[in-house]
Motif scaffolding. Structure first.
Motif: not given
Length: 191
Positions: A29-33
């Motif tokens: 996810t963008i959050r992970d990145i």
């Protein structure tokens, strides 16, 4: 894998490259990145529209741009060899990336990057020249070279046996036997 970048784009790219080695791209996810990069989530959208855009940026920055001068000088075998060596330095990442399928597949990203650079090169070389064959426009020639280039690179990344970058570059040259400048001279005349 390269070191963590100094710019926000490089930090996000490094983060995605690190994550893709741990988990499938589809699950990232963008959050992970952004968490991996130590950045706030909204920062991502100041630079990229989605994770596919970031993946395209990584490929363009790391692989296409370093070879751009060689491509512009019609040194395609040398350009392919350089791109392959750069990919080889991060082969685990590219082997994971090549598995990305669907509408924004990694193969599509590679094709688009090659098509864009070849179109720019062709348009600059063909200024002031008249087409001798209406089918072979800068767009169609760029697509042809992009198809061959992406095919060779994808095939090499997917290979289960060891094929040297030299062998791949030679295969590319064999598939694209006639240098680009010679083809342009044959197809277009000065006006």
């Amino acid at each position: 894998m390269g070191q963590k970048g100094n710019t926000t784009e490089e930090a996000l790219g490094y983060s995605l490259k690190k994550l893709i080695l741990k988990m499938p791209f589809e699950k990232i996810t963008i959050r992970d990145i952004t968490e991996e990069a130590g950045l706030m989530r909204p920062t991502f959208y100041n630079h990229f529209k989605d994770k596919y855009d970031l993946l395209e940026w990584i490929f363009t920055e790391e692989i296409i741009q370093p070879a751009e001068a060689l491509i512009e000088s019609n040194m395609m075998e040398e350009a392919v060899r350089l791109m392959l060596r750069r990919m080889e330095m991060d082969l685990d990442f590219y082997r994971k990336a090549v598995r990305i399928q669907g509408q924004n597949s990694f193969q599509d990203i590679i094709f688009q990057a090659f098509r864009d650079i070849m179109k720019r090169v062709l348009e600059s070389k063909m200024k002031g020249k008249h087409m001798a064959n209406r089918l072979l426009t800068p767009d169609s020639i760029a697509e042809y070279y992009a198809a061959v280039s992406s095919f060779v690179i994808i095939r090499w990344i997917k290979t289960e046996w060891e094929v040297t970058t030299q062998e791949v570059a030679q295969a590319y040259t064999m598939l694209v036997a006639e240098p680009l400048d010679e083809m342009i001279r044959e197809l277009y005349s000065h006006t």
